[in-house]
Design an enzyme around this catalytic site. Structure first.
Site, mmCIF file in Angstrom:
data_model
loop_
_atom_site.group_PDB
_atom_site.id
_atom_site.type_symbol
_atom_site.label_atom_id
_atom_site.label_comp_id
_atom_site.label_asym_id
_atom_site.label_seq_id
_atom_site.Cartn_x
_atom_site.Cartn_y
_atom_site.Cartn_z
ATOM 1 N N LYS A 10 0.775 -1.414 0.234
ATOM 2 C CA LYS A 10 -0.037 -0.264 0.475
ATOM 3 C C LYS A 10 1.076 1.447 0.065
ATOM 4 O O LYS A 10 0.264 1.726 -0.412
ATOM 5 C CB LYS A 10 -1.046 -0.071 1.342
ATOM 6 N N ARG A 84 -9.340 0.876 7.986
ATOM 7 C CA ARG A 84 -8.928 -0.740 8.283
ATOM 8 C C ARG A 84 -10.145 -1.625 8.758
ATOM 9 O O ARG A 84 -9.518 -3.192 9.577
ATOM 10 C CB ARG A 84 -7.818 -0.651 8.950
ATOM 11 N N ARG A 123 12.047 -5.677 5.727
ATOM 12 C CA ARG A 123 10.991 -4.620 5.233
ATOM 13 C C ARG A 123 12.443 -3.693 6.090
ATOM 14 O O ARG A 123 12.879 -3.628 6.856
ATOM 15 C CB ARG A 123 9.888 -4.390 5.921
ATOM 16 N N ARG A 156 11.057 -1.480 10.582
ATOM 17 C CA ARG A 156 10.108 -0.936 11.369
ATOM 18 C C ARG A 156 9.816 -1.886 13.026
ATOM 19 O O ARG A 156 9.801 -3.524 13.039
ATOM 20 C CB ARG A 156 9.173 -0.949 10.933
ATOM 21 N N ARG A 167 -0.888 -8.433 13.990
ATOM 22 C CA ARG A 167 -0.942 -7.471 12.988
ATOM 23 C C ARG A 167 -2.110 -8.399 11.976
ATOM 24 O O ARG A 167 -3.372 -7.744 11.487
ATOM 25 C CB ARG A 167 0.317 -7.052 12.107
HETATM 26 P P1 AMP Z 1 0.830 1.137 8.763
HETATM 27 O O1 AMP Z 1 2.049 1.548 8.032
HETATM 28 O O2 AMP Z 1 -0.167 1.157 7.528
HETATM 29 O O3 AMP Z 1 1.477 -0.599 8.327
HETATM 30 O O4 AMP Z 1 0.547 1.197 10.047
HETATM 31 C C1 AMP Z 1 0.984 1.518 10.861
HETATM 32 C C2 AMP Z 1 0.392 1.105 12.591
HETATM 33 O O5 AMP Z 1 -1.009 2.317 12.187
HETATM 34 C C3 AMP Z 1 -0.424 -0.468 12.359
HETATM 35 O O6 AMP Z 1 0.119 -1.382 12.664
HETATM 36 C C4 AMP Z 1 -1.734 -0.011 13.102
HETATM 37 O O7 AMP Z 1 -1.368 0.359 14.515
HETATM 38 C C5 AMP Z 1 -1.632 2.020 13.074
HETATM 39 N N1 AMP Z 1 -2.358 2.332 12.278
HETATM 40 C C6 AMP Z 1 -2.699 2.841 9.817
HETATM 41 N N2 AMP Z 1 -3.597 2.670 10.179
HETATM 42 C C7 AMP Z 1 -4.896 2.290 11.184
HETATM 43 C C8 AMP Z 1 -6.177 2.374 10.961
HETATM 44 N N3 AMP Z 1 -7.090 2.777 9.194
HETATM 45 N N4 AMP Z 1 -7.022 2.136 11.754
HETATM 46 C C9 AMP Z 1 -6.526 1.802 13.137
HETATM 47 N N5 AMP Z 1 -5.115 1.857 13.195
HETATM 48 C C10 AMP Z 1 -3.960 2.029 12.352
#
Ligand code: AMP
Length: 213
Positions: A10, A84, A123, A156, A167
Site C-alpha cells: 500500500k 481498516r 523491510r 520498523r 497484525r
Molecule cells: P501502517 O504504516 O499502515 O502499516 O500502520 C502502522 C500502524 O498504525 C498499524 O499497525 C496500526 O497500529 C496503526 N494504524 C494505521 N492505520 C490505521 C487504521 N486505519 N486504523 C487503526 N490503526 C491504524
C-alpha cells in the site's frame, strides 16, 4: 483508497501514485509515526498499541483523517491504510457525503501470506521521509541510507516476527470484512499485489487513468 494486508505494498503504491499523478496521499500509519517521533501524547499512546500489533481506536484515526482533509482535501486524495475497520468505512461514507463527493476507487492489493512474511522480514524504512525498500535491494543492507533524503533506513518496530502474527490476526478479523463492505460498490478492484512494484503500479495507474477520463 489502497487496502490490503501489512506488506501488501500500500505504502509503496501510494508513494508511486503521488510521484506520478501528483495526488495527495494520507496514511494514518505515517501520521502516527510522526506524532511518536515528536513525542506527542497521541503519538506515544498510539505507538504502545502499534508496537504490539494492534489497531489504534477508530475515533482517533477518523479524527486524524478529518483533520488532514481540512488542510489537504481540496482536490483529489488517496488513503493509504484507511479504512481498516468497517466502522471506519462507515465513518468515511459520512465524511464523503458531507463533502458531497463519492469514492472513485478502492484498490484491494491481494497478497499471499508467504509474500507478506517475506516482505516484512526484509523491510527497511526511511525514518525521515518514509521511503520503503528491502534489505535485498540496491546494496541497502551495507549502506542503509535513503536515496531520496539521506535519512537512515531502519527496521520498523512492528515488523518484528511475533508482532506480525498479531497484525495478521487483526487484519483477518477487522480489515478483511471491508471486502464485503465494498463488494457491492463498483469502486472496488482487486489487484494481484504479489508481483514487483512496477508491474503492480501498471495496473494501479491504468485504473486511475480510466477514472480520470
Ligand atoms: P501502517 O504504516 O499502515 O502499516 O500502520 C502502522 C500502524 O498504525 C498499524 O499497525 C496500526 O497500529 C496503526 N494504524 C494505521 N492505520 C490505521 C487504521 N486505519 N486504523 C487503526 N490503526 C491504524
Amino acid at each position: 483508497m489502497l487496502l490490503g494486508a501489512p506488506g501488501s505494498g500500500k505504502g509503496t503504491q501510494a508513494e508511486m501514485i503521488t510521484r506520478h499523478f501528483a495526488i495527495a496521499v494520507t496514511s494514518p500509519g505515517t501520521i502516527l509515526r510522526r506524532e511518536r517521533d515528536l513525542g506527542t501524547p497521541l503519538g506515544i499512546k498510539a505507538d504502545e498499541i502499534s508496537k504490539q500489533g494492534g489497531l489504534v481506536p477508530d475515533e482517533i484515526i477518523v479524527y486524524l483523517i478529518e483533520d488532514w482533509l481540512v488542510l489537504h482535501g481540496k482536490d483529489g486524495f488517496v488513503f493509504d491504510g484507511f479504512p481498516r475497520t468497517v466502522k471506519q468505512g462507515e465513518r468515511l461514507n459520512e465524511i464523503l457525503q458531507k463533502r458531497q463527493t463519492a469514492l472513485d476507487l478502492a484498490i484491494w492489493l491481494e497478497v499471499s501470506e508467504r509474500t507478506v512474511r517475506d516482505r516484512i522480514a526484509g523491510r527497511l524504512q526511511c525514518r525521515r521521509c518514509g521511503f520503503t525498500t528491502s534489505l535485498t535491494s540496491a546494496g541497502f543492507a551495507e549502506r542503509p541510507i535513503c536515496p531520496y533524503c539521506d535519512g537512515p533506513l531502519v527496521r520498523r518496530h512492528d515488523d518484528d516476527a511475533s508482532v506480525l502474527e498479531t497484525r495478521l490476526a487483526e487484519f483477518k478479523t477487522k480489515t478483511e470484512p471491508l471486502l464485503s463492505f465494498y463488494e457491492k460498490d463498483d469502486a472496488l478492484h482487486r489487484i494481484d499485489g504479489n508481483r514487483d512494484r512496477e508491474t503492480v503500479f501498471a495496473d494501479v495507474s491504468a485504473l486511475i487513468e480510466e477514472r480520470m477520463r
